[in-house]
Design a protein around this motif. Sequence first.
Motif, PDB file in Angstrom:
ATOM      1  N   LEU A  79       0.835  -1.211   0.000  1.00  0.00           N
ATOM      2  CA  LEU A  79       0.000   0.000   0.000  1.00  0.00           C
ATOM      3  C   LEU A  79       0.868   1.259   0.000  1.00  0.00           C
ATOM      4  CD1 LEU A  79      -2.954   0.902   0.066  1.00  0.00           C
ATOM      5  CD2 LEU A  79      -2.827   0.937   2.554  1.00  0.00           C
ATOM      6  N   ASP A  80       1.947   1.219   0.770  1.00  0.00           N
ATOM      7  CA  ASP A  80       2.858   2.376   0.796  1.00  0.00           C
ATOM      8  C   ASP A  80       3.484   2.598  -0.588  1.00  0.00           C
ATOM      9  OD1 ASP A  80       2.370   2.867   3.449  1.00  0.00           O
ATOM     10  OD2 ASP A  80       4.126   1.762   4.174  1.00  0.00           O
ATOM     11  N   GLU A  81       3.870   1.495  -1.260  1.00  0.00           N
ATOM     12  CA  GLU A  81       4.466   1.621  -2.591  1.00  0.00           C
ATOM     13  C   GLU A  81       3.460   2.162  -3.608  1.00  0.00           C
ATOM     14  OE1 GLU A  81       6.124  -2.165  -3.606  1.00  0.00           O
ATOM     15  OE2 GLU A  81       7.561  -2.148  -1.954  1.00  0.00           O
ATOM     16  N   VAL A  82       2.207   1.726  -3.461  1.00  0.00           N
ATOM     17  CA  VAL A  82       1.152   2.246  -4.347  1.00  0.00           C
ATOM     18  C   VAL A  82       0.980   3.748  -4.124  1.00  0.00           C
ATOM     19  CG1 VAL A  82      -1.333   2.194  -4.845  1.00  0.00           C
ATOM     20  CG2 VAL A  82      -0.069   0.053  -4.527  1.00  0.00           C
ATOM     21  N   LYS A  83       1.013   4.162  -2.862  1.00  0.00           N
ATOM     22  CA  LYS A  83       0.887   5.592  -2.537  1.00  0.00           C
ATOM     23  C   LYS A  83       1.982   6.401  -3.232  1.00  0.00           C
ATOM     24  CE  LYS A  83      -1.136   5.668   2.120  1.00  0.00           C
ATOM     25  NZ  LYS A  83      -0.817   5.953   3.537  1.00  0.00           N
ATOM     26  N   ILE A  84       3.213   5.906  -3.128  1.00  0.00           N
ATOM     27  CA  ILE A  84       4.353   6.610  -3.729  1.00  0.00           C
ATOM     28  C   ILE A  84       4.178   6.691  -5.253  1.00  0.00           C
ATOM     29  CG2 ILE A  84       6.831   6.462  -4.162  1.00  0.00           C
ATOM     30  CD1 ILE A  84       7.045   5.160  -1.312  1.00  0.00           C
ATOM     31  N   ALA A  85       3.777   5.548  -5.854  1.00  0.00           N
ATOM     32  CA  ALA A  85       3.590   5.514  -7.310  1.00  0.00           C
ATOM     33  C   ALA A  85       2.517   6.483  -7.762  1.00  0.00           C
ATOM     34  CB  ALA A  85       3.243   4.096  -7.752  1.00  0.00           C
ATOM     35  N   LEU A  86       1.516   6.712  -6.899  1.00  0.00           N
ATOM     36  CA  LEU A  86       0.406   7.620  -7.248  1.00  0.00           C
ATOM     37  C   LEU A  86       0.648   9.046  -6.748  1.00  0.00           C
ATOM     38  CD1 LEU A  86      -2.630   5.263  -6.444  1.00  0.00           C
ATOM     39  CD2 LEU A  86      -1.759   5.901  -8.691  1.00  0.00           C
ATOM     40  N   LYS A  87       1.903   9.325  -6.323  1.00  0.00           N
ATOM     41  CA  LYS A  87       2.274  10.673  -5.851  1.00  0.00           C
ATOM     42  C   LYS A  87       1.554  11.043  -4.549  1.00  0.00           C
ATOM     43  CE  LYS A  87       4.404  11.245  -9.870  1.00  0.00           C
ATOM     44  NZ  LYS A  87       5.736  10.688 -10.006  1.00  0.00           N
ATOM     45  N   ASN A  88       1.380  10.091  -3.654  1.00  0.00           N
ATOM     46  CA  ASN A  88       0.814  10.302  -2.318  1.00  0.00           C
ATOM     47  C   ASN A  88      -0.516  11.066  -2.321  1.00  0.00           C
ATOM     48  OD1 ASN A  88       2.886   9.067  -0.657  1.00  0.00           O
ATOM     49  ND2 ASN A  88       4.213  10.728  -1.391  1.00  0.00           N
ATOM     50  N   PRO A  89      -1.525  10.507  -2.987  1.00  0.00           N
ATOM     51  CA  PRO A  89      -2.828  11.187  -3.002  1.00  0.00           C
ATOM     52  C   PRO A  89      -3.499  11.110  -1.630  1.00  0.00           C
ATOM     53  CG  PRO A  89      -3.015   9.014  -3.964  1.00  0.00           C
ATOM     54  CD  PRO A  89      -1.564   9.225  -3.678  1.00  0.00           C
ATOM     55  N   GLN A  90      -4.443  12.016  -1.393  1.00  0.00           N
ATOM     56  CA  GLN A  90      -5.195  11.994  -0.142  1.00  0.00           C
ATOM     57  C   GLN A  90      -6.101  10.761  -0.086  1.00  0.00           C
ATOM     58  OE1 GLN A  90      -5.115  14.225   2.523  1.00  0.00           O
ATOM     59  NE2 GLN A  90      -3.289  15.020   1.506  1.00  0.00           N
ATOM     60  N   ASP A  91      -6.747  10.447  -1.231  1.00  0.00           N
ATOM     61  CA  ASP A  91      -7.667   9.317  -1.298  1.00  0.00           C
ATOM     62  C   ASP A  91      -7.131   8.313  -2.328  1.00  0.00           C
ATOM     63  OD1 ASP A  91      -9.764   7.552  -1.777  1.00  0.00           O
ATOM     64  OD2 ASP A  91     -11.291   9.056  -1.330  1.00  0.00           O
ATOM     65  N   ILE A  92      -6.519   7.222  -1.822  1.00  0.00           N
ATOM     66  CA  ILE A  92      -5.884   6.244  -2.721  1.00  0.00           C
ATOM     67  C   ILE A  92      -6.910   5.579  -3.621  1.00  0.00           C
ATOM     68  CG2 ILE A  92      -4.581   4.078  -2.824  1.00  0.00           C
ATOM     69  CD1 ILE A  92      -3.272   4.826  -0.220  1.00  0.00           C
ATOM     70  N   LEU A  93      -8.036   5.159  -3.055  1.00  0.00           N
ATOM     71  CA  LEU A  93      -9.047   4.449  -3.827  1.00  0.00           C
ATOM     72  C   LEU A  93      -9.569   5.322  -4.967  1.00  0.00           C
ATOM     73  CD1 LEU A  93     -10.772   1.945  -4.209  1.00  0.00           C
ATOM     74  CD2 LEU A  93     -12.418   2.891  -2.583  1.00  0.00           C
ATOM     75  N   LYS A  94      -9.843   6.601  -4.640  1.00  0.00           N
ATOM     76  CA  LYS A  94     -10.345   7.528  -5.668  1.00  0.00           C
ATOM     77  C   LYS A  94      -9.311   7.688  -6.785  1.00  0.00           C
ATOM     78  CE  LYS A  94     -12.196  12.220  -6.178  1.00  0.00           C
ATOM     79  NZ  LYS A  94     -12.474  13.489  -5.477  1.00  0.00           N
ATOM     80  N   SER A  95      -8.046   7.707  -6.401  1.00  0.00           N
ATOM     81  CA  SER A  95      -6.958   7.854  -7.366  1.00  0.00           C
ATOM     82  C   SER A  95      -6.873   6.654  -8.297  1.00  0.00           C
ATOM     83  CB  SER A  95      -5.643   7.989  -6.594  1.00  0.00           C
ATOM     84  OG  SER A  95      -4.878   9.040  -7.076  1.00  0.00           O
TER      85      SER A  95
END
Length: 878
Positions: free
Chosen positions: A720-736
């Motif tokens: 999950l942390d790696e996904v956050k980094i790949a998505l540029k640390n969005p506030q809402d991961i699911l929405k991203s």
Amino acid sequence: MTSKEIRKQYLQFFESKGHLIVPSAPIVLKDDPTLMFNNSGMAQFKEYFLGNGTPKSPRIADTQKCLRVSGKHNDLEDVGFDTYHHTMFEMLGNWSFGDYFKKEAINWAWELLTEVYKIPKENLYVSVFEGSKEDNVPFDQEAWDIWKGLIDEDRIILGNKKDNFWEMGDQGPCGPCSEIHVDLRTDAEKASVSGKSLVNNDHPQVVEIWNNVFMEFNRKADGSLEKLPAQHVDTGMGFERLCMALQGKTSNYDTDVFTPLIEKVEQITRLKYTSNEVKNISEEQNKTNIAIRVIVDHVRAVAFAIADGQLPSNTGAGYVIRRILRRAIRYGFTFLDTKEPFINKLVEVLANQMGEFFPEIKSQQQLVTNVIREEEASFLRTLDQGLQLLDKVVAETKGKEVSGAKAFELYDTFGFPIDLTALILREKGYELDEVGFNAAMQEQKNRSRAASEVSTEDWSVLIPGNVETFVGYDQTENEVKITRIRKVDSKKDGILYQIVLDNTPFYPEGGGQVGDKGTLVSANETIDIIDTKKENNLILHFAKQLPENVNAGFVAKVNTDLRDLSSRNHSATHLMHLALRTILGTHVEQKGSLVNPNNLRFDFSHFSKVTDEQLLEVENFVNTRIQQQLPLIERRSIPIQQALDEGAMALFGEKYGDNVRAIKFGESMELCGGIHVKNTAEIWHFKIVSEGAVAAGIRRIEAITSDAVKTHFALQENILDEVKIALKNPQDILKSVVSLQEDNAKLKKQIEQLLKEKIDGLKNTLVFEFQEINGINFLSKQVDLSMSSTKDLAQALGSSNPNSFVVLASIEDNTPNIHCYISKELVAEKSLNANAVIKELGKYIDGNGGGQPFFASGKGKNVSGIKEALEKAVDFVK
């Protein structure tokens, strides 16, 4: 007499002689690594003959389900061709463990056959061991003298070591035996040829029905014999052959053991079976008879094996069961013209016929039916595929002899029967290279034999007469002495030593749980125990080396870290079993399990996929009981019926004693010999990681507990942390992620549209490049498209022009691919074949492919060969 009455009378007779009547053990063996299946009546009593246990009674009688299809006892290829060999059969047996011996065994056998069953004495012959100079065993004078008082001397036959000296295996208990044979021929045949001359000569109406084995010796690893401390009797009478004799038949298949099944096959196939009484039948009818005999025999073996817990599979005992079933399917397919599953329909007949005495076939009827039906459908698809592959092999064969190696590949890789291959080849006017096939088969057998070769030395007994005790429920560390050791050398594991202790805290593999590991520690050294198993009631501790002083005192120490993890998984398995029965229904039954320190695997009966919602319910059910901190309530020796009456779950296919151990956590109560936590809180958490199908009506759940769950959650958090980094640390991961998916879908649609436009543009351009050659519209071209788009373009170009022959090539990811479209009218009129074109052009790109006569594709490795391939395409139409 009906077969049911014959079986009942046998058991009543020996009950009147003071024998305890015990039920048949499962046909599938769980705790004897030396045997896959119960292949004789004595198999379940081996520990008593070896002196490793005490029977409930010194006199026992039963009827045992047996299976003989592998190893030393292998009757599979004879089944169907004669009237008396079977894969599964019942062995009626009476046993004496150090009690009566030859006198009683012989006299009771004679009394039962001639006075109770009233078989005419003039129809019987007996054999006695003639002795063996090689083994220094004398002629069995005692048995001869006993028989001489019962039967005319000219009806007593001397038998050699092959026929009249019975051995359990290469090592172990053995002794001389005395067989009883029955002559079922007509009076005219008996007057013409003496029955005595036909004994043990494979005559279908002069057959052995009973063998009385007198266990006197132990065969050692060096081949020598030593006297056993006690003398035993081990008898076996073939139930099906006895029914043949008592029902006045000359074939087992004409008795009511088989006739209900045969009648069902006749009903399904609309073909007739002719009894053994009918002579001079046609070759075609003989093939039909053989096929029906194969099917009704094999369905019994397969059905009872599945009912006892052995599902068909690709390895071990499961492979044997699959092979038996496939042999039956193949005979139906070839000789009865059955192209749809039908053998499963015989299970109902079998359950009604034998369910009264063998209740497992009745209780597991639906499961057995479903598994067989699915296996039938699967193998019929394999046969269909094999026929196509065989056509391909024939097409590639130069001359009239098909390579044995190719035929073996069909057999080994695709399961296509070799006799069916030979039959089809003969029909096509080809011969099979049988020498090449047999060489390939032998090579595989040699590899397999070499891989599984095991050499076992005799036990070296250090403390005679010791009865080992298991103390592992209460202790994980204990003072011990070594009582016996032996060396085992195998190709697979190398040299290992099996060590038996006077008492042990080590749990031996069983009930799905792996064996304990740990150490034996003396004052001077430490020996690693790498596994623990049970064999013939002995707990074997496996080590790669022996202690320097085997007579020293040791402390046996279980690796408690590994055991604790296994126990958490085992207790969680019980809770999950209850959860599945509560959420899915009480039809759920355990069909197999594996419990080790890393995870748990649980197979169970259920006829549809378990939904995500149901899996979540199961997880919550188990975790609730973990949080409730339920204590273990353990009862170690209670009568089995009392435990069942109190609601304990018994597992099918398991062999239980009169007294059992019951494990209870809250509402979960099961009969179990495994290691468990003292409180469910120790499990910490339960997490399902997968669910899927194993066979028809069988699902499998894999799950984790304890430390493995902590590791799992930590891994998920890292992902999950790696996904956050790949998505540029969005506030809402699911929405991203959802937004990303939507953008991707839009782009895919745009690409598809652009590709469609590009294909349409190329089609409009290339349509003018067709050349007419001999009345054929020919096009050969390399295009800049993906493989799938090139395929679409070839089909679009070909279908838009009559009499078209289109060959297109392209390169994708540095891989060349070629596609050929030929109009159907050209396929019919000019005998052009796209499949043959691709196989030929594929050579230029170092590749291959295939398809249908009007469209085929292929890919290869040599990009530079595309140009030549396209140039050669025109040769097909010139």
